[in-house]
Motif scaffolding. Structure first.
Motif, PDB file in Angstrom:
ATOM      1  N   ARG A 177       0.876  -1.184   0.000  1.00 51.37           N
ATOM      2  CA  ARG A 177       0.000   0.000   0.000  1.00 51.37           C
ATOM      3  C   ARG A 177       0.902   1.219   0.000  1.00 51.37           C
ATOM      4  O   ARG A 177       1.796   1.330   0.845  1.00 51.37           O
ATOM      5  CB  ARG A 177      -0.891   0.026   1.250  1.00 51.37           C
ATOM      6  CG  ARG A 177      -1.871  -1.131   1.291  1.00 51.37           C
ATOM      7  CD  ARG A 177      -2.755  -1.061   2.527  1.00 51.37           C
ATOM      8  NE  ARG A 177      -3.600  -2.249   2.594  1.00 51.37           N
ATOM      9  CZ  ARG A 177      -4.452  -2.503   3.574  1.00 51.37           C
ATOM     10  NH1 ARG A 177      -4.579  -1.642   4.579  1.00 51.37           N
ATOM     11  NH2 ARG A 177      -5.175  -3.604   3.568  1.00 51.37           N
TER      12      ARG A 177
ATOM     13  N   GLU B 283       1.137   4.024   1.273  1.00 51.70           N
ATOM     14  CA  GLU B 283       0.593   4.822   2.373  1.00 51.70           C
ATOM     15  C   GLU B 283       1.041   6.281   2.247  1.00 51.70           C
ATOM     16  O   GLU B 283       2.195   6.555   1.918  1.00 51.70           O
ATOM     17  CB  GLU B 283       1.082   4.279   3.715  1.00 51.70           C
ATOM     18  CG  GLU B 283       0.673   2.848   4.022  1.00 51.70           C
ATOM     19  CD  GLU B 283      -0.729   2.753   4.612  1.00 51.70           C
ATOM     20  OE1 GLU B 283      -1.378   3.807   4.790  1.00 51.70           O
ATOM     21  OE2 GLU B 283      -1.173   1.610   4.872  1.00 51.70           O
TER      22      GLU B 283
ATOM     23  N   ARG C  45       3.925   1.057  10.222  1.00 50.38           N
ATOM     24  CA  ARG C  45       3.128   1.372   9.031  1.00 50.38           C
ATOM     25  C   ARG C  45       4.061   1.400   7.831  1.00 50.38           C
ATOM     26  O   ARG C  45       4.716   2.399   7.567  1.00 50.38           O
ATOM     27  CB  ARG C  45       2.386   2.714   9.172  1.00 50.38           C
ATOM     28  CG  ARG C  45       1.576   3.079   7.912  1.00 50.38           C
ATOM     29  CD  ARG C  45       0.746   4.327   8.077  1.00 50.38           C
ATOM     30  NE  ARG C  45      -0.236   4.174   9.125  1.00 50.38           N
ATOM     31  CZ  ARG C  45      -1.372   3.478   9.002  1.00 50.38           C
ATOM     32  NH1 ARG C  45      -1.686   2.896   7.865  1.00 50.38           N
ATOM     33  NH2 ARG C  45      -2.195   3.387  10.015  1.00 50.38           N
ATOM     34  N   GLY C  46       4.131   0.290   7.154  1.00 49.56           N
ATOM     35  CA  GLY C  46       5.017   0.190   6.005  1.00 49.56           C
ATOM     36  C   GLY C  46       4.253   0.342   4.709  1.00 49.56           C
ATOM     37  O   GLY C  46       3.021   0.364   4.695  1.00 49.56           O
TER      38      GLY C  46
ATOM     39  N   GLU D  97      -3.689  -0.480  15.635  1.00 45.37           N
ATOM     40  CA  GLU D  97      -4.592  -1.498  15.085  1.00 45.37           C
ATOM     41  C   GLU D  97      -3.793  -2.754  14.734  1.00 45.37           C
ATOM     42  O   GLU D  97      -2.925  -2.724  13.868  1.00 45.37           O
ATOM     43  CB  GLU D  97      -5.307  -0.956  13.845  1.00 45.37           C
ATOM     44  CG  GLU D  97      -6.308  -1.969  13.312  1.00 45.37           C
ATOM     45  CD  GLU D  97      -6.933  -1.547  11.998  1.00 45.37           C
ATOM     46  OE1 GLU D  97      -7.216  -0.358  11.802  1.00 45.37           O
ATOM     47  OE2 GLU D  97      -7.150  -2.446  11.152  1.00 45.37           O
TER      48      GLU D  97
HETATM   49  P1  ATP Z   1      -4.796   1.238   9.231  1.00 46.57           P
HETATM   50  O1  ATP Z   1      -6.056   1.920   9.684  1.00 46.57           O
HETATM   51  O2  ATP Z   1      -3.777   1.099  10.316  1.00 46.57           O
HETATM   52  O3  ATP Z   1      -4.263   1.801   7.954  1.00 46.57           O
HETATM   53  P2  ATP Z   1      -6.326  -0.658   7.800  1.00 46.57           P
HETATM   54  O4  ATP Z   1      -7.668  -0.402   8.330  1.00 46.57           O
HETATM   55  O5  ATP Z   1      -5.936  -0.092   6.498  1.00 46.57           O
HETATM   56  O6  ATP Z   1      -5.231  -0.248   8.904  1.00 46.57           O
HETATM   57  P3  ATP Z   1      -6.805  -3.425   7.140  1.00 46.57           P
HETATM   58  O7  ATP Z   1      -6.983  -3.126   5.714  1.00 46.57           O
HETATM   59  O8  ATP Z   1      -7.958  -3.848   7.951  1.00 46.57           O
HETATM   60  O9  ATP Z   1      -6.043  -2.215   7.840  1.00 46.57           O
HETATM   61  O10 ATP Z   1      -5.614  -4.489   7.263  1.00 46.57           O
HETATM   62  C1  ATP Z   1      -5.581  -5.518   8.253  1.00 46.57           C
HETATM   63  C2  ATP Z   1      -4.398  -5.342   9.185  1.00 46.57           C
HETATM   64  O11 ATP Z   1      -3.166  -5.134   8.478  1.00 46.57           O
HETATM   65  C3  ATP Z   1      -4.514  -4.117  10.070  1.00 46.57           C
HETATM   66  O12 ATP Z   1      -5.296  -4.404  11.201  1.00 46.57           O
HETATM   67  C4  ATP Z   1      -3.076  -3.837  10.435  1.00 46.57           C
HETATM   68  O13 ATP Z   1      -2.684  -4.620  11.548  1.00 46.57           O
HETATM   69  C5  ATP Z   1      -2.303  -4.290   9.222  1.00 46.57           C
HETATM   70  N1  ATP Z   1      -1.868  -3.157   8.384  1.00 46.57           N
HETATM   71  C6  ATP Z   1      -2.638  -2.370   7.601  1.00 46.57           C
HETATM   72  N2  ATP Z   1      -1.896  -1.455   6.970  1.00 46.57           N
HETATM   73  C7  ATP Z   1      -0.608  -1.666   7.355  1.00 46.57           C
HETATM   74  C8  ATP Z   1       0.637  -1.051   7.034  1.00 46.57           C
HETATM   75  N3  ATP Z   1       0.698  -0.041   6.176  1.00 46.57           N
HETATM   76  N4  ATP Z   1       1.767  -1.528   7.617  1.00 46.57           N
HETATM   77  C9  ATP Z   1       1.708  -2.569   8.484  1.00 46.57           C
HETATM   78  N5  ATP Z   1       0.567  -3.199   8.811  1.00 46.57           N
HETATM   79  C10 ATP Z   1      -0.583  -2.757   8.266  1.00 46.57           C
END
Ligand code: ATP
Ligand code: MG
Length: 581
Positions: free
Chosen positions: A138, A140, A149-150, A422
């Motif tokens: 992603r 981000e 957050r990678g 999260e």
């Molecule tokens: P966030 O709100 O932190 O961006 P998200 O709602 O986008 O998370 P989900 O799409 O539900 O996350 O992804 C499932 C799990 O993957 C999340 O609960 C989180 O633990 C992990 N995750 C999501 N984005 C990242 C990221 N950029 N880096 C590391 N872990 C992530």
């Protein structure tokens, strides 16, 4: 240690915002390859694998079957669900040599749905839970805090497939239980909160948040057990108020009152109330945004809310997704001349009014409430403007900040706010993806029915950072035993061959007893070795040094911070006992 591929660092990385990031880099667990993209070094990879093992065991225990999808995916499935567009700039898009659009998977709902459609066709095939532990991509907007957050990260994602709602609920409950076991085993302090389902659509949804001051998520809790991500709090509307006796609205001069603070001061000076002073909650603040949709279209939106509250960016984002809201810029104001900056009121807002701008109001703005608000003329506000009598909005939007002490929506007491990371998200997708991609099976009566799905994620690489974040101290990492790369760090200090020989022998004996040992055999000073042991954070440190002459070694517990002298004859037994807890 003399052979391990590790270099501990004495300096913090320049971009480290949080302790876990600092210690994981300084301890040689991870190394930045590019912004938000990390290389796992031997120590880090051992921790990552331990997290994976725990997740895998618990997923297998609920009957999940592991598969592995590619990260490099074709566009078409994401086109069918509209996520090729809706994912917006977070999606890594690329082209193959023939010019075909491809993407790096940010999450795999489409692929799982199509796989099951490909192979299954009957209710007899269900229920089914598939999962993978896989690398996600992603782009981000704000990669942050190392692997927390990678832009590339490891996620466990699973998907449930059921014939009916009861089946979905059962799959959801099983996942919830599995997640409780996973996060217990990871040793995290966590809360389960109501969540928004975001870009995925769907309904029932909860998040597992690790309680951490540096977390990006804010959640609320009440004494009566309500718990929700602040994004998901729906405050509910108060009862309408009678307004027969309300005075008529009147426009007043309110010089230099473009802020709520100034307006309240001016109102108290020039139009004082008899019963009490005016305060910010008597004012209706109107904020204008430009919504930008992933397909490039734009649309203005005005939000009216009590003046003592700000619009909460995250709540707004969650409500408007996939659109992004940007505060009105000068050029936007120029295009809507009826908006008088600082004095915008409901008189011009709304699809039926002169600006034509869609106007949504806070749930507190119910019929009969009376407001001081902009009169759409410079230096003027209107008083006693009654909702339902003098103005209406185009709808409700619940995006005002939530404050400590606000009542819980379910009446279970005042809300407390805290921050978290999260870790996991479970939600009932329902039939959204199955509908979009045509996943149907034959039911008992030979009729085609659409499958109902759930989607469940765990941030596996994020868990490494979250555990580090919530357990480290001012000297470095402090791994819980379930995740430590090695059970024991064995530190030999002093020059004599006696110490080195004994330590090497002890390492072998521990190894034979099934204890993993990181043996610091380097020719470094005791100070360096102790500092490194504290930085690297193995739960048990064994020091072989001066005490050996008196027949003792030292056993240190990194988490408890305790140290004890143990007779050489009992060393193995005592170490094993400490490691096994
Ligand atoms: P966030 O709100 O932190 O961006 P998200 O709602 O986008 O998370 P989900 O799409 O539900 O996350 O992804 C499932 C799990 O993957 C999340 O609960 C989180 O633990 C992990 N995750 C999501 N984005 C990242 C990221 N950029 N880096 C590391 N872990 C992530
Ligand atoms: Mg995200």
């Amino acid at each position: 240690m003399s052979e391990l591929f590790v270099r501990t660092l004495r300096e913090d990385p320049a971009d480290a915002e949080v302790p876990s990031h600092r210690w994981l880099v300084r301890g040689g667990y991870i190394r930045r390859a590019a912004p938000g993209i990390y290389t796992w070094l031997p120590l880090g990879l051992r921790v990552l694998h331990k997290v994976e093992d725990i997740v895998r065991e618990e997923m297998d225990a609920i009957g999940g079957q592991e598969v592995h999808f590619p990260a490099l995916l074709p566009r078409e499935p994401y086109e069918l669900t509209n996520r090729w567009i809706e994912y917006g700039p977070n999606l890594f898009r690329l082209k193959d040599r023939k010019g075909n659009d491809m993407l790096l998977g940010p999450t795999h709902e489409e692929m799982f749905t199509l796989l099951v459609k490909d192979l299954y066709s009957s209710y007899k095939d269900l229920p089914l839970v598939l999962y993978q532990i896989q690398t996600k991509y992603r782009d981000e907007a704000r990669p942050r805090a190392g692997v927390l957050r990678g832009r590339e990260f490891v996620m466990k994602d699973s998907y449930s497939f059921d014939i009916d709602d009861a089946g979905l609920q059962a799959a959801y409950d099983k996942h919830r239980d599995a997640y409780i076991r996973i996060f217990d085993r990871l040793g995290l302090e966590y809360v389960i909160v109501q969540a928004m389902s975001g870009a995925m659509g769907g309904s029932a949804s909860e998040e597992f948040l690790a309680v951490a001051e540096n977390g990006e998520d804010t959640f609320v809790r009440s004494p009566g057990g309500y718990a929700a991500n602040v994004e998901a709090v729906a405050i509910g509307a108060p009862e309408p108020l009678p307004y027969d006796a309300a005075p008529a609205a009147h426009v007043e001069d309110t010089p230099d009152s473009t802020t709520i603070e100034a307006l309240v001061r001016v109102a108290n000076d020039l139009q004082p109330r008899t019963d009490r002073p005016w305060d910010g909650s008597d004012t209706l603040k109107n904020v204008v945004f430009m919504l930008e949709y992933p397909d490039g279209t734009k649309e203005p939106l005005a939000i009216g809310l009590p003046g003592d509250r700000e619009v909460d960016e995250k709540r707004l984002e969650a409500q408007l997704e996939p659109a992004v809201a940007v505060p009105f810029a000068e050029e936007d104001f120029a295009r809507y001349p009826s908006l008088v900056k600082g004095y915008i009121g409901p008189g011009v807002l709304g699809e039926e009014n002169s600006s034509g701008i869609r106007y949504l109001t806070d749930p507190r703005v119910v019929e009969g409430t009376r407001w001081i608000t902009g009169a759409d003329a410079p230096q003027k506000h209107v008083f006693d403007l009654v909702c339902g009598r003098d103005f209406t909005s185009d709808g409700v939007i619940d995006v005002a900040e939530i404050r400590a002490g606000d009542p819980s929506p379910d009446g279970s007491g005042p809300l407390q706010l805290a921050r978290g990371i999260e870790m996991g998200h479970i939600f009932q997708l329902g039939r959204k993806y199955a509908d979009a991609l045509g996943l149907k099976v034959l039911d008992q009566n030979g009729k085609q029915v659409t499958v109902t799905m759930g989607s469940y994620g765990v941030g596996v690489s994020r868990a490494v950072a979250a555990v580090a974040e919530t357990t480290c101290d001012e000297k470095g990492l402090r791994w819980p035993r379930a995740l430590a790369p090695f059970d024991v760090q064995l530190v030999a200090t002093g020059k004599g061959t006696e110490v080195a020989d004994y330590a090497a022998g002890l390492a072998q004996e521990l190894d034979a007893a099934g204890i993993t040992v990181l043996y610091d055999d380097r020719k470094a000073s005791p100070g360096v070795k102790f500092a490194d042991a504290e930085l690297l954070g193995m739960p048990t440190t064994v020091v072989v040094g001066r005490g050996l002459a008196e027949g003792v070694v030292e056993l240190r517990d990194r988490i408890e911070g305790t140290a004890e002298q143990v007779p050489v004859a009992e060393a193995v037994e005592r170490i094993v006992a400490q490691v096994r807890g």
